[in-house]
Design a protein around this motif. Sequence first.
Motif, PDB file in Angstrom:
ATOM      1  N   ASP A  60       2.703   6.494 -56.659  1.00 56.89           N
ATOM      2  CA  ASP A  60       2.497   4.784 -56.523  1.00 56.89           C
ATOM      3  C   ASP A  60       2.175   5.081 -59.047  1.00 56.89           C
ATOM      4  N   HIS A  61       2.328   6.739 -58.958  1.00 63.54           N
ATOM      5  CA  HIS A  61       2.454   6.855 -60.799  1.00 63.54           C
ATOM      6  C   HIS A  61       2.537   7.749 -60.768  1.00 63.54           C
ATOM      7  N   HIS A 213      -5.747  -2.378 -59.229  1.00 64.52           N
ATOM      8  CA  HIS A 213      -5.442  -1.245 -58.167  1.00 64.52           C
ATOM      9  C   HIS A 213      -5.553  -2.088 -56.776  1.00 64.52           C
TER      10      HIS A 213
END
Length: 254
Positions: A60-61, A213
Amino acid sequence: MRFALLGSGSEGNALVVQTGRTGVLLDCGFSLSATVARLSRLGLSPESLNGIVVTHEHGDHISGVAKLARRFSIPVWLSHGTLRAQSAAFAGLAVTEIDTHSAFAIGEVEVQPYPVPHDAGEPVQFVFGDGAKRLGVLTDAGHATPHIEAILGGCDALVLECNHDAGMLAGGDYPYHLKQRVGGRFGHLSNDDAAALLRRLDSRRLQHIVAAHLSRKNNLPELAVRALCGALGCVADWIAVATQDEGLDWREMA
Ligand SMILES: [Zn+2]
Ligand SMILES: [Zn+2]
């Protein structure tokens, strides 16, 4: 200096900082086309980015970083441990391995990395500055350390992980091992963790606070806002929430 989020959550993260003529992207967990579309929503082209800094190797990064860097010839900064975990994807790219305690500059943006406890090879988070203002970013951390508190004190803006509500995580349908991971010492900050950290920080200069987040399954925006308001003793309107689909529009740090 100003900043915006392209999106925030377990399905993809990216944040952009801009000062003068310099643009820096923090993480990219989106496909190439989604990244270009999300940048254009903020009035930016990929060519306006002078560098990409990466926090850690979770998809996700990092999933979109190498493709974006390769397509638009953007240099990348990441830790040794993050690079090791993804070395094949970054082969042949302009990559700088960072010392996780040492500040560096990308154009006019000062970048201060700092290590965080998270279940990755060598995870870091960052504080960005322009000489006058400081933007602190903290997501993907299992707990707050004294070093994190020291680094984030006195910032002008904070993007702070509010991953889950502890009660929703405990009562939700995640399997046992995932509940342990997310709520554990190397997982993610809960709303209460974020609020407790915020209470301990020097927040006198704070102009912007963004809850980030958030888990779609284990949190609600109003619970994150309530926790952070409680810590600061402020009105709910003052707390922004970055979302997975919309991210967060530009915030000026005047
Ligand atoms: Zn993440
Ligand atoms: Zn992570």
